[in-house]
Design an enzyme around this catalytic site. Structure first.
Site, mmCIF file in Angstrom:
data_model
loop_
_atom_site.group_PDB
_atom_site.id
_atom_site.type_symbol
_atom_site.label_atom_id
_atom_site.label_comp_id
_atom_site.label_asym_id
_atom_site.label_seq_id
_atom_site.Cartn_x
_atom_site.Cartn_y
_atom_site.Cartn_z
ATOM 1 N N ASP A 94 49.599 41.365 39.661
ATOM 2 C CA ASP A 94 48.346 41.024 40.321
ATOM 3 C C ASP A 94 47.932 42.129 41.279
ATOM 4 O O ASP A 94 48.651 43.110 41.476
ATOM 5 C CB ASP A 94 48.467 39.685 41.047
ATOM 6 C CG ASP A 94 49.502 39.717 42.163
ATOM 7 O OD1 ASP A 94 50.376 40.611 42.134
ATOM 8 O OD2 ASP A 94 49.448 38.867 43.059
ATOM 9 N N GLU A 103 50.354 43.160 43.765
ATOM 10 C CA GLU A 103 51.532 43.827 43.195
ATOM 11 C C GLU A 103 52.812 43.014 43.383
ATOM 12 O O GLU A 103 53.880 43.570 43.598
ATOM 13 C CB GLU A 103 51.685 45.230 43.800
ATOM 14 C CG GLU A 103 50.434 46.086 43.629
ATOM 15 C CD GLU A 103 50.595 47.482 44.208
ATOM 16 O OE1 GLU A 103 51.002 47.586 45.380
ATOM 17 O OE2 GLU A 103 50.325 48.450 43.484
#
EC number: 3.2.1.3
Length: 767
Positions: A518, A521
């Site tokens: 995402d 991270e």
């Protein structure tokens, strides 16, 4: 490990939004009252209607005139009612209402010989003037004497679709369809009656509902059609005392159309093995019901929303944090301090953004066109470039800067060109292979070499965001007439598209349905933010192909990818939207186990994708209840999480974080905290909501059902908002009416209050 975005890009975007020069008539920021005021008196009585129409009838002929045929008949009815004006004298302290009800029926015979009919009850209501004096609150009854008969003219068309089957020589079976219309016209006279009326007190209002009807076609499929229905009531208000006389002027006519037309198709295989499809246009009668006694809001003469006199629905006051009252019901919204700060911060933000883009006098090691995430090189070390951060920063510059510095944009394009062709830990760059997997590497060194240490790879939003930014650069180059020359490996906008954007689009086609990390991270999976920006990139790109390219296999792949991502996002089975939640879920795979699913990234996605009305056809637009309710729930959860929000009131902007369960503090794991990026995202959502309604002159539509889809409106904007059960009811605030303008003002103040929170925090910390 997590690092902050380059926050200045979003602050810049918000500053331009918050400083928009909305017309003062539409955003009365200096108003000192929270009440809704009514428009001036009207001199014309009103008519209001309640319609109820029967459904269609399917009959089977008793005769053998058409062997093997079936006839489907539906009645469509247009009713026109004329109310003859009369001179009425009444006391100004009470309006009186007269209601006449009749049932209108139409009968016709179809071509098969069957008789069909449809009936409609018709209610006609007329109202006489009311008083505007606040002290005149008494109620009384008034008897209205009969005057002149009311004549109703009804035109009815019976629509019949017939089909018959025959066998050709050779054994092939064919079917013939015939549509016939049988018009009938007649008059119904309604004798006037004396009617005792009860006092109410209200002024012009519009109520709109969406009515849907559903049927089954010959293929067994369920089809439906929807029709919006608007009823406007008008009651003149006198400005004096004593008696008020309304003179007869012209007839008031109410015309109502009560059919939804749908086109149905059925497909089958005949005895010769040939597949055939037939299409039928069907008029489906619908039922419109308007009940003025169940809490639908009228705008009262007194200037507040009334709920049948039993309670008042008012716009919420906005009271700010830290003991500073920026607005309350007894004073005006003082925006001067905020406006001054915005102008100063705007200048500083632009300067800081360009300092973080090479070549930079402040950071000479940055190569031209490289956008660093942060100048910090220790505790934490974010002296790198991220594809995501760079794209969002450039996107903001092109969209909002008066002088986007074309050379900086060309240098960014040059960096993008070379990074696409550089090998990294995910694979070989473009030119070494046709596989685009390496474009998912999110993090690079500032000298344009690959970052080879362990990291959360891949991150599939980067190529999409880069495409969106570069498409805007292409538009700017075309509009400005910039000559690209021969300095860079692209000499035209066509080169930029083919050599950079096309490869990022190929990455989306190949990898949109693959797991990735995402934007924070942290989680590897399928994410709302990633999918929505991928959908936007593909959708925007389709307009850049010329006529000869639009039928190419690559363009068809893009269209199919757009369809696939759209379907994936809205399918409840995938969990981004489902019946359990009243908000968007960022990463469904960890909802209910590790997190609630609430995440500011969903607002960031909506803001990025729907930055212009041209994207309104894509899902999760700014005015989508799911988007607005996500903001509401983020505020609800984070108000109590962060101590900085302790003094904030319920309907006031607060400092927001990334997601409620966050434990990252900017360097290590411990306790999460609010982020500038997140707090500004809330303001952006509201500013874009306002801009959309004003620029396109849209009415404000407030859901009135009780399935929680109106949480944003009922808990942040209005008080005592009454719902209408499970039906899809709406409160419509017409564009540029007093109700619309003051509601927009309150939303504007709510948006500003997030920035005021940010301003107060920065000033306390010396920033």
């Amino acid at each position: 490990m997590q690092r902050p975005f380059l926050l200045a890009y979003l602050v810049l975007s918000l500053l331009f939004n918050s400083a928009l020069g909305f017309p003062t008539a539409l955003v009365p920021r200096g108003s000192s009252s929270s009440n809704i005021t009514s428009s001036g008196p009207s001199s014309t009585p009103f008519s209001s209607a309640t319609e109820s129409f029967s459904t269609g009838t399917t009959v089977t002929p008793s005769s053998s005139k058409y062997p093997g045929s079936k006839t489907e008949t539906s009645v469509s009815s247009t009713t026109e009612t004329t109310i003859v004006p009369t001179t009425t004298t009444t006391s100004v302290i009470t309006p009186s209402t007269t209601t006449i009800t009749t049932t209108v029926c139409s009968t016709g015979t179809n071509s098969a010989g069957e008789t069909t009919s449809g009936c409609s009850p018709k209610t006609i209501t007329t109202t006489v003037p009311c008083s505007t004096s606040p002290s005149e609150t008494a109620s009384e009854s008034t008897t209205t004497s009969p005057t002149t008969p009311v004549t109703t003219v009804v035109s009815t068309t019976v629509v019949t679709t017939e089909y018959s089957t025959s066998t050709k020589q050779g054994g092939e079976i064919t079917t013939t369809f015939v549509t016939k219309n049988i018009p009938t016209t007649y008059l119904t006279t309604i004798a006037p009656t004396s009617s005792v009326t009860t006092v109410t007190n209200f002024t012009p209002t519009t109520i709109t509902t969406t009515v849907c009807s559903t049927g089954t076609n010959s293929a067994g499929e369920t089809t439906s059609g929807c029709s919006p229905k608007t009823v406007t009531t008008t009651v003149p208000c006198s400005t004096g005392t004593g008696e008020y006389t309304t003179e007869a002027t012209a007839p008031v006519t109410t015309a109502v159309t009560t059919t939804v037309v749908t086109t149905e198709s059925s497909t089958g295989t005949n005895s010769a093995g040939k597949t055939t499809t037939s299409y039928t246009t069907k008029s489906v009668p619908t039922t419109y019901v308007f009940d003025f006694g169940k809490g639908i809001l009228d705008q009262s003469c007194g200037g507040v929303f009334s709920n049948n006199g039993s309670s008042q629905v008012q716009l919420r006051d906005v009271v700010l944090m830290n003991g500073t009252v920026v607005y309350d019901s007894n004073g005006a919204w003082d925006s001067s301090a905020l406006e001054e700060w915005l102008q100063r911060q705007k200048k500083v933000s632009i300067e800081r953004i360009f300092e973080n883009i090479g070549p930079s006098a402040v950071y000479p090691s940055i190569l031209p066109g490289v956008v660093i995430a942060s100048p910090s090189q220790t505790h934490p070390d974010y002296f790198y470039q991220w594809i995501r951060d760079s794209a969002l920063t450039i996107n903001s510059i092109v969209s909002h800067s008066a002088d986007p510095a074309i050379e900086t944009l060309l240098q960014y394009l040059n960096v993008s060109f070379h990074l696409q062709r550089t090998n990294n830990t995910l694979g070989a760059g473009i030119g070494y292979t046709n596989d685009t997997v390496a474009l998912g590497d999110p993090k690079w060194n500032v000298d344009n070499t690959a970052f080879t240490e362990p990291w959360g790879r891949p991150q599939n939003d980067g190529p999409a965001l880069r495409s969106i930014a570069i498409l805007k650069i292409i538009d700017y180059i075309k509009q400005s007439g910039t000559d690209l020359g021969a300095k860079y490996p692209f000499q035209s906008t066509a080169d930029i598209f083919d050599d950079i954007v096309r490869w990022d689009l190929r990455f989306i086609i190949d990898h949109w349905n693959s797991s990735g990390f995402d934007l924070w991270e942290e989680v590897n999976g399928m994410h709302f933010f990633t999918l929505l920006v991928q959908l936007s990139a593909v959708d925007r790109s389709l307009s850049y192909f010329n006529a000869s390219e639009r039928s190419s296999p690559f363009v068809e792949e893009l269209r199919q990818t757009r369809r696939d991502i759209s379907k994936f996002l809205v399918d409840p089975a995938n969990g981004f939207i489902n019946g359990k939640y009243n908000y968007i879920v960022e990463t469904p795979m960890i909802a209910d186990t590790l997190r609630s699913g609430l995440d500011i990234s969903t607002l960031l996605a909506a803001n990025t994708v729907h930055d212009a009305p041209s994207a309104s056809h894509l899902p999760f637009d700014i005015n989508d209840p799911a988007v607005l309710n996500t903001l509401h729930h983020l505020m609800l959860h984070m108000r109590s999480i962060y101590p900085i929000n302790d003094s904030s009131k319920n309907a006031t902007g607060i400092a927001l974080g990334r997601y409620p369960e966050d434990v990252y503090d900017g360097y290590g794991v411990g306790e999460g905290n609010p982020w500038v990026l997140a707090t500004c995202a809330a303001s952006t959502t509201l500013y874009q909501l306002i801009y959309r309604h004003i620029s396109e002159q849209h009415d404000l539509v407030v859901p009135m059902n009780n399935d929680c889809s109106n949480a944003f409106w009922s808990e942040l904007v209005f008080s005592n908002l009454t719902t209408l059960g499970n039906d899809e009811g709406y409160l419509i605030l017409e564009f540029n009416t007093p109700a619309f303008n003051q509601t927009i003002q309150k939303i504007f103040q709510l948006a500003d209050s997030f920035l005021v929170k940010l301003k107060a925090t920065w000033e306390q910390t010396g920033n």
